[in-house]
Motif scaffolding. Structure first.
Motif, PDB file in Angstrom:
ATOM      1  N   VAL A 271       0.842  -1.201   0.000  1.00  0.00           N
ATOM      2  CA  VAL A 271       0.000   0.000   0.000  1.00  0.00           C
ATOM      3  C   VAL A 271       0.874   1.247   0.000  1.00  0.00           C
ATOM      4  CG1 VAL A 271      -1.737   1.315   1.275  1.00  0.00           C
ATOM      5  CG2 VAL A 271      -1.898  -1.179   1.175  1.00  0.00           C
ATOM      6  N   ALA A 272       1.891   1.254   0.848  1.00  0.00           N
ATOM      7  CA  ALA A 272       2.753   2.430   0.977  1.00  0.00           C
ATOM      8  C   ALA A 272       3.480   2.746  -0.326  1.00  0.00           C
ATOM      9  CB  ALA A 272       3.766   2.203   2.100  1.00  0.00           C
ATOM     10  N   ASP A 346       6.765  10.866   2.414  1.00  0.00           N
ATOM     11  CA  ASP A 346       7.575   9.831   3.074  1.00  0.00           C
ATOM     12  C   ASP A 346       7.053   9.504   4.470  1.00  0.00           C
ATOM     13  OD1 ASP A 346       9.206   9.596   0.888  1.00  0.00           O
ATOM     14  OD2 ASP A 346      10.734  10.987   1.637  1.00  0.00           O
ATOM     15  N   GLU A 347       6.602  10.518   5.202  1.00  0.00           N
ATOM     16  CA  GLU A 347       6.117  10.278   6.554  1.00  0.00           C
ATOM     17  C   GLU A 347       4.818   9.469   6.536  1.00  0.00           C
ATOM     18  OE1 GLU A 347       5.051  12.720  10.676  1.00  0.00           O
ATOM     19  OE2 GLU A 347       6.113  13.717   9.031  1.00  0.00           O
ATOM     20  N   LEU A 348       3.951   9.782   5.599  1.00  0.00           N
ATOM     21  CA  LEU A 348       2.703   9.017   5.484  1.00  0.00           C
ATOM     22  C   LEU A 348       2.990   7.565   5.109  1.00  0.00           C
ATOM     23  CD1 LEU A 348      -0.016  11.268   3.770  1.00  0.00           C
ATOM     24  CD2 LEU A 348      -0.193  10.051   5.939  1.00  0.00           C
ATOM     25  N   ARG A 349       3.965   7.366   4.215  1.00  0.00           N
ATOM     26  CA  ARG A 349       4.313   5.994   3.825  1.00  0.00           C
ATOM     27  C   ARG A 349       4.847   5.215   5.027  1.00  0.00           C
ATOM     28  NH1 ARG A 349       3.785   6.033  -1.599  1.00  0.00           N
ATOM     29  NH2 ARG A 349       4.196   8.009  -2.654  1.00  0.00           N
ATOM     30  N   ASP A 350       5.622   5.883   5.872  1.00  0.00           N
ATOM     31  CA  ASP A 350       6.129   5.221   7.083  1.00  0.00           C
ATOM     32  C   ASP A 350       4.980   4.866   8.024  1.00  0.00           C
ATOM     33  OD1 ASP A 350       8.732   5.363   6.210  1.00  0.00           O
ATOM     34  OD2 ASP A 350       9.174   7.237   7.275  1.00  0.00           O
ATOM     35  N   LEU A 351       3.983   5.749   8.114  1.00  0.00           N
ATOM     36  CA  LEU A 351       2.823   5.470   8.958  1.00  0.00           C
ATOM     37  C   LEU A 351       2.053   4.253   8.445  1.00  0.00           C
ATOM     38  CD1 LEU A 351       1.436   9.077   9.642  1.00  0.00           C
ATOM     39  CD2 LEU A 351       2.528   7.551  11.296  1.00  0.00           C
ATOM     40  N   VAL A 352       1.918   4.157   7.113  1.00  0.00           N
ATOM     41  CA  VAL A 352       1.223   3.007   6.525  1.00  0.00           C
ATOM     42  C   VAL A 352       1.990   1.719   6.821  1.00  0.00           C
ATOM     43  CG1 VAL A 352       0.473   1.918   4.380  1.00  0.00           C
ATOM     44  CG2 VAL A 352       0.150   4.385   4.690  1.00  0.00           C
ATOM     45  N   LYS A 353       3.304   1.746   6.624  1.00  0.00           N
ATOM     46  CA  LYS A 353       4.123   0.548   6.842  1.00  0.00           C
ATOM     47  C   LYS A 353       4.077   0.070   8.288  1.00  0.00           C
ATOM     48  CE  LYS A 353       7.394   1.658   3.147  1.00  0.00           C
ATOM     49  NZ  LYS A 353       8.774   2.119   2.829  1.00  0.00           N
ATOM     50  N   SER A 354       3.918   1.012   9.216  1.00  0.00           N
ATOM     51  CA  SER A 354       3.903   0.651  10.636  1.00  0.00           C
ATOM     52  C   SER A 354       2.497   0.371  11.158  1.00  0.00           C
ATOM     53  CB  SER A 354       4.540   1.777  11.456  1.00  0.00           C
ATOM     54  OG  SER A 354       3.770   2.967  11.352  1.00  0.00           O
ATOM     55  N   ARG A 355       1.516   0.316  10.235  1.00  0.00           N
ATOM     56  CA  ARG A 355       0.108   0.081  10.618  1.00  0.00           C
ATOM     57  C   ARG A 355      -0.337   1.080  11.694  1.00  0.00           C
ATOM     58  NH1 ARG A 355      -2.002  -5.031   9.084  1.00  0.00           N
ATOM     59  NH2 ARG A 355      -0.427  -6.390   8.143  1.00  0.00           N
ATOM     60  N   ALA A 356      -0.065   2.347  11.453  1.00  0.00           N
ATOM     61  CA  ALA A 356      -0.365   3.396  12.424  1.00  0.00           C
ATOM     62  C   ALA A 356      -1.860   3.500  12.679  1.00  0.00           C
ATOM     63  CB  ALA A 356       0.180   4.738  11.926  1.00  0.00           C
ATOM     64  N   ALA A 357      -2.206   4.014  13.846  1.00  0.00           N
ATOM     65  CA  ALA A 357      -3.608   4.241  14.198  1.00  0.00           C
ATOM     66  C   ALA A 357      -4.137   5.456  13.437  1.00  0.00           C
ATOM     67  CB  ALA A 357      -3.744   4.463  15.700  1.00  0.00           C
ATOM     68  N   THR A 358      -5.472   5.492  13.297  1.00  0.00           N
ATOM     69  CA  THR A 358      -6.103   6.612  12.599  1.00  0.00           C
ATOM     70  C   THR A 358      -5.712   7.943  13.219  1.00  0.00           C
ATOM     71  OG1 THR A 358      -7.990   5.196  12.031  1.00  0.00           O
ATOM     72  CG2 THR A 358      -8.332   7.575  11.885  1.00  0.00           C
ATOM     73  N   ARG A 359      -5.575   7.973  14.539  1.00  0.00           N
ATOM     74  CA  ARG A 359      -5.201   9.196  15.258  1.00  0.00           C
ATOM     75  C   ARG A 359      -3.872   9.742  14.757  1.00  0.00           C
ATOM     76  NH1 ARG A 359      -5.125   6.914  19.515  1.00  0.00           N
ATOM     77  NH2 ARG A 359      -2.907   6.453  19.712  1.00  0.00           N
ATOM     78  N   ASP A 360      -2.904   8.841  14.493  1.00  0.00           N
ATOM     79  CA  ASP A 360      -1.590   9.275  14.019  1.00  0.00           C
ATOM     80  C   ASP A 360      -1.677   9.909  12.632  1.00  0.00           C
ATOM     81  OD1 ASP A 360      -0.398   8.257  16.351  1.00  0.00           O
ATOM     82  OD2 ASP A 360      -0.300   6.244  15.462  1.00  0.00           O
ATOM     83  N   THR A 365      -1.873  14.922   9.138  1.00  0.00           N
ATOM     84  CA  THR A 365      -2.565  15.795   8.178  1.00  0.00           C
ATOM     85  C   THR A 365      -2.797  17.181   8.779  1.00  0.00           C
ATOM     86  OG1 THR A 365      -4.717  14.928   8.896  1.00  0.00           O
ATOM     87  CG2 THR A 365      -3.681  13.880   6.988  1.00  0.00           C
ATOM     88  N   LYS A 366      -3.065  17.242  10.074  1.00  0.00           N
ATOM     89  CA  LYS A 366      -3.240  18.534  10.747  1.00  0.00           C
ATOM     90  C   LYS A 366      -1.923  19.303  10.762  1.00  0.00           C
ATOM     91  CE  LYS A 366      -4.758  20.516  15.170  1.00  0.00           C
ATOM     92  NZ  LYS A 366      -5.266  20.201  16.535  1.00  0.00           N
ATOM     93  N   ARG A 367      -0.817  18.577  10.983  1.00  0.00           N
ATOM     94  CA  ARG A 367       0.499  19.215  11.068  1.00  0.00           C
ATOM     95  C   ARG A 367       0.924  19.812   9.717  1.00  0.00           C
ATOM     96  NH1 ARG A 367       2.518  15.399  13.501  1.00  0.00           N
ATOM     97  NH2 ARG A 367       3.536  14.229  11.828  1.00  0.00           N
ATOM     98  N   ILE A 368       0.602  19.133   8.627  1.00  0.00           N
ATOM     99  CA  ILE A 368       1.001  19.641   7.310  1.00  0.00           C
ATOM    100  C   ILE A 368      -0.030  20.606   6.733  1.00  0.00           C
ATOM    101  CG2 ILE A 368       2.342  17.559   6.820  1.00  0.00           C
ATOM    102  CD1 ILE A 368       0.089  16.617   4.987  1.00  0.00           C
ATOM    103  N   GLY A 369      -1.144  20.827   7.472  1.00  0.00           N
ATOM    104  CA  GLY A 369      -2.141  21.798   7.025  1.00  0.00           C
ATOM    105  C   GLY A 369      -2.993  21.332   5.861  1.00  0.00           C
TER     106      GLY A 369
END
Length: 395
Positions: A271-272, A346-360, A365-369
């Motif tokens: 997916v990432a 790149d940061e989003l791809r890392d979140l996908v690879k680590s099966r991050a929670a929706t909160r993360d 997305t809030k941080r990047i505006g």
């Protein structure tokens, strides 16, 4: 509509009534015609700008001949009244206008309900008229030029996902590349695109069709919907092996789309690496320019989804619907899209690879505006394009 006693109604009357209903639906820009049999009459409703509008009643005795007429045209079984059926047909009027319709029947307590989807090819919308911001439009055009990868359009039923995919198809240079689609159903015909239609009853599923498409040497693949784990995994693999893939998913927003892909069984690293971007969208009704009334906003409005940024201050001048003969007393005329576009970094791809929670994901997305759906909608409220009620209804 019919100038004779109910007990003298014939199939000829049904032909005239069906033609009248379809012509009126086209004139009112309705997307669907609902014919609902009741105990003593046949209720007629049109879906106009995404909302059902009552069109009155017809004699109950018209229901059987109308159904027969539609079943004949749609090549359905006229003798079957206990099971749902669907079909497609085209009506041609004396002025040469062609109207394509998709019919669906459903057995109910007082007879079969009939819903006709009006498919008008001339209603194709060019990409820059969908409602994308200038920044979003530039990003989508850049994604279209990518040689491979997966772009997903998400939203609930009726949010305009197929229209967005068709707008993308119009921007492709089909002279130099092979474009193959798999749809259910084919709503608009493109002369230089190979279009296939899934048929689950015959075993031609999205997964089976997608496998067959990969043997057709395509450059670009459009899959109408990723309905199951098998289809999603084949689409992801195709995008990793040099194909450009566009598809849709029934999810609420961009963040939920990424987590849903992993939930469908796809490997996070696939997916990432395969997913380029997610476009989330909704449709909002445009205020009628002839009768919209200005009012002052009573309270501050925030972005929502845990984002407490104030997007509209109390006292801001906005508009609300009133209703007039030009908009059939609805206060609205036409629709436009509001969009959230999230391109994977790149940061989003890392979140996908680590099966991050929706909160993360949401914190990122809030941080990047990133502009969310509600923010996009409130921008239209501020400019008087739509009402606050419409934006809150769909977001």
């Amino acid at each position: 509509m019919v100038e004779r006693a109910d007990d003298e109604l014939t199939v000829d009357d049904a032909v005239q009534v069906l033609d009248h209903l379809v012509r009126r639906a086209v004139a009112l820009r309705a997307s669907d015609i609902h014919l609902e049999p009741k105990r003593r009459e046949l209720r007629v409703r049109y879906r106009i700008d995404g909302v059902l509008a009552d069109q009155g009643m017809l004699p109950a005795l018209l229901a059987p001949p109308l159904l027969t007429r539609v079943k004949v045209l749609g090549r359905m079984d006229m003798t079957e009244r206990r099971l749902p059926q669907d079909g497609q047909f085209t009506l041609e009027f004396p002025d040469g206008e062609l109207v394509h319709l998709r019919a669906s029947t459903f057995p109910a307590i007082h007879g079969e309900t009939l819903v006709l989807r009006v498919l008008l090819g001339h209603q194709l919308i060019v990409l820059d008229k969908l409602g994308l911001s200038s920044e979003q439009l530039a990003t989508v055009e850049r994604l279209i030029d990518r040689p491979s990868g997966l772009v997903l359009v998400c939203g609930p039923t009726g949010s305009g996902k197929t229209s967005t995919l068709y707008s993308i198809l119009q921007r492709l240079d089909t002279e130099d590349i092979s474009v193959v689609t798999l749809e259910d159903p084919i709503e608009v015909e493109f002369p230089h695109v190979t279009q296939g239609q899934a048929n689950v009853r015959q075993g031609f599923t999205f997964a089976a069709g997608l496998r067959a498409i990969l043997r057709q040497d395509p450059d670009v693949i459009m899959v109408g919907e990723m309905r199951d784990p098998e289809t999603s995994q084949i689409a992801l693999q195709a995008s990793l092996t040099g194909h450009q893939v566009f598809s849709t998913l029934h999810t609420a927003d961009a963040v939920e789309t990424m987590t849903r892909l992993v939930d469908l069984g796809a490997e996070p690293w696939i997916v990432a690496n395969a997913l380029l971007a997610v476009v989330a969208q909704r449709l909002v009704r445009r205020l009628c320019v002839h009768c919209a009334e200005p009012i002052g906003l009573l309270n501050d409005l925030t972005a929502g989804s845990g984002d407490d940024r104030v997007l509209l201050r109390a006292g801001t001048s906005i508009k609300r619907p009133k209703g007039c003969p030009r908009c059939h007393d609805t206060g609205y005329s036409g629709r436009t899209g509001i969009f959230e576009l999230l391109e994977l970094d790149d940061e989003l791809r890392d979140l996908v690879k680590s099966r991050a929670a929706t909160r993360d994901y949401r914190e990122h997305t809030k941080r990047i505006g990133a502009r969310g759906l509600r923010e996009a909608g409130l921008e239209l409220v501020a400019t008087g394009v739509t009402s606050l009620e419409e934006v809150l209804r769909v977001t």
